[in-house]
Design a protein around this motif. Structure first.
Motif, PDB file in Angstrom:
ATOM      1  N   PRO A  25     -49.949 -40.939  13.077  1.00 15.36           N
ATOM      2  CA  PRO A  25     -48.963 -42.008  12.922  1.00 15.36           C
ATOM      3  C   PRO A  25     -48.451 -42.525  14.270  1.00 15.36           C
ATOM      4  O   PRO A  25     -48.251 -41.744  15.203  1.00 15.36           O
ATOM      5  N   VAL A  43     -44.129 -46.539   9.862  1.00 19.87           N
ATOM      6  CA  VAL A  43     -45.236 -45.633  10.184  1.00 19.87           C
ATOM      7  C   VAL A  43     -46.533 -46.426  10.140  1.00 19.87           C
ATOM      8  O   VAL A  43     -46.889 -47.013   9.110  1.00 19.87           O
ATOM      9  N   LEU A  77     -51.020 -39.069   6.310  1.00 20.50           N
ATOM     10  CA  LEU A  77     -50.182 -39.802   7.263  1.00 20.50           C
ATOM     11  C   LEU A  77     -48.701 -39.537   7.003  1.00 20.50           C
ATOM     12  O   LEU A  77     -47.912 -39.314   7.933  1.00 20.50           O
ATOM     13  N   ALA A  81     -45.991 -37.781   9.563  1.00 19.72           N
ATOM     14  CA  ALA A  81     -44.829 -38.544  10.032  1.00 19.72           C
ATOM     15  C   ALA A  81     -43.521 -37.864   9.642  1.00 19.72           C
ATOM     16  O   ALA A  81     -42.585 -37.767  10.457  1.00 19.72           O
TER      17      ALA A  81
END
Length: 414
Positions: A25, A43, A77, A81
């Motif tokens: 990210p 993000v 992801l 993040a």
């Protein structure tokens, strides 16, 4: 897929799924108009290859790529993040741009479970915002409405990203009752902008206020774009002017002084404009007062508009009289070049349907003062104008459309 330098990187989707450790990210901050600090991050998925970060937005939004590939990438992801935010002990939100079809596809609730699994570590569901592109809602309105309402029950928030270039489709946005509406200012790089764009943003701003949604503005690269966002009710700002996307989380007060300085400058400018507009109201009232007194008991409105036009000279291009219910009691007196012409076909037209007409008539009846309208686009000429309206009596009102050329020549009237 494009890398940071603008060159294309052709990455096979299988390479991404097979090398999830390369999917990382980046974070682009959102700044608050309230305290001028970072309140959250978008993000952005990047694929690291040969020291280059390739943008994966096209991968995530490409419906030709199987849903299970993209769903796995989304959850990876998000995990990365959220864990990063927790480690840094930051309390802001994370916004992730998503294909709404993936949310519908995710019947096993992998995305929701990913968010909820972090709650014991201190990341609240309300800190997660799913950003849905408005154009991606086409054809799935019924399904996505059900899915969004289900997601919202867990506290996760929803943003709709409006594709301003294609106009406003409130019928798609309304049923979802989003917490946020995000507006791109990429087409406002030119300070002149477009009338259509301004009207689109005005409609979105009014709509957002009515449904209780917060306005986010992104792609802010220049000061005039930031001012536009501020003037149109933007609460959160995003773009290279304030901060670019990076692999790390910024300090909350990054760009605070810049934002504070710019907003202070905008406020000073707007205050000067308000003073100028009030001065214009006063001047017009003083100039017309004697004319109006003459016709309080004499309803020769055709004569009245001619005398008003003579006093106003080149400040106005249209003059007419209406009653309290919106019926026009005179011709339109229209200036064409140096001549004034009567348009009798406008007699008995009703204008009560216009926004704020009855509200403004009521205000004038109470205050006995004139009112200057906001800047708006004239239906017939397409030019930016303001209308000055003033009571003749409690029942009759004089309306004066001020010309763009006059407003342009005077300081702080546009």
């Amino acid at each position: 897929m494009e890398e940071k330098g603008g060159k294309r990187m052709n990455i096979d989707p299988l390479d991404i799924i097979s090398n999830m450790t390369h999917l990382v990210p980046f974070y682009e901050p959102f700044f608050s108009a309230e305290d001028h600090q970072i309140v959250g991050y978008e993000v952005l998925g990047k694929f690291m290859k040969d020291q280059t970060a390739a943008d994966l937005d096209c991968f995530f939004m490409d419906q030709q790529i199987p849903e299970d590939y993209r769903l796995e990438a989304y959850t990876h992801l998000m995990n990365h993040a959220i864990d990063h935010l927790i480690r840094e002990k930051q309390t802001g939100f994370l916004a992730l741009r998503m294909d709404p079809n993936i949310l519908i596809y995710d019947v096993d609730e992998a995305i929701i479970k990913t968010v909820l699994s972090k709650e014991q570590e201190g990341f609240l569901p309300s800190q997660m915002i799913f950003v849905l592109p408005e154009e991606s809602l086409k054809g799935i309105e019924g399904s996505i409405e059900h899915t969004v309402q289900f997601i919202k029950t867990f506290g996760i928030r929803i943003a709709i990203e409006n594709a301003e270039s294609s106009g406003v489709r409130l019928e798609r946005i309304g049923p979802l009752s989003p917490h946020f509406i995000r507006i791109s200012l990429v087409s406002l790089k030119s300070q002149s902008g477009t009338i259509g764009f301004d009207e689109t943003i005005y409609a979105l701003s009014s709509f957002a206020r009515k449904i209780g949604a917060t306005l986010m503005f992104d792609k802010i690269e220049m000061e005039h774009q930031l001012m536009f966002a501020w003037k149109n009710g933007g609460r959160y700002y995003q773009g290279p002017l304030l901060a670019k996307a990076s692999a790390g989380l910024e300090k909350k007060d990054k760009s605070k002084e810049l934002l504070k300085k710019e907003l202070s400058r905008f406020m000073s400018f707007e205050k000067k404009k308000l003073v100028a507009l009030k001065a214009l109201e006063t001047k017009l009232y003083e100039d017309l007062n004697n004319v109006l007194d003459k016709y309080k008991n004499n309803h020769a409105f055709e004569e009245l508009i001619q005398e008003a036009a003579r006093v106003l000279k080149d400040r106005a291009f249209r003059v007419y009289v209406c009653d309290e219910d919106g019926y026009q009691l005179s011709s339109n007196l229209l200036r064409q070049e140096e001549q004034w012409i009567h348009q009798k076909e406008y007699l008995q037209k009703n204008w009560s349907w216009r926004p704020y007409f009855l509200e403004n008539v009521f205000k004038m009846s109470r205050s006995k003062q004139g009112l200057l309208s906001d800047l708006y686009s004239d239906i017939e000429t397409g030019e930016w104008i303001r209308t000055f309206s003033i009571p003749i009596t409690n029942r009759f009102f004089l309306f004066i459309d001020l010309s763009y050329s006059f407003l342009f020549e005077e300081e702080n009237l546009l």
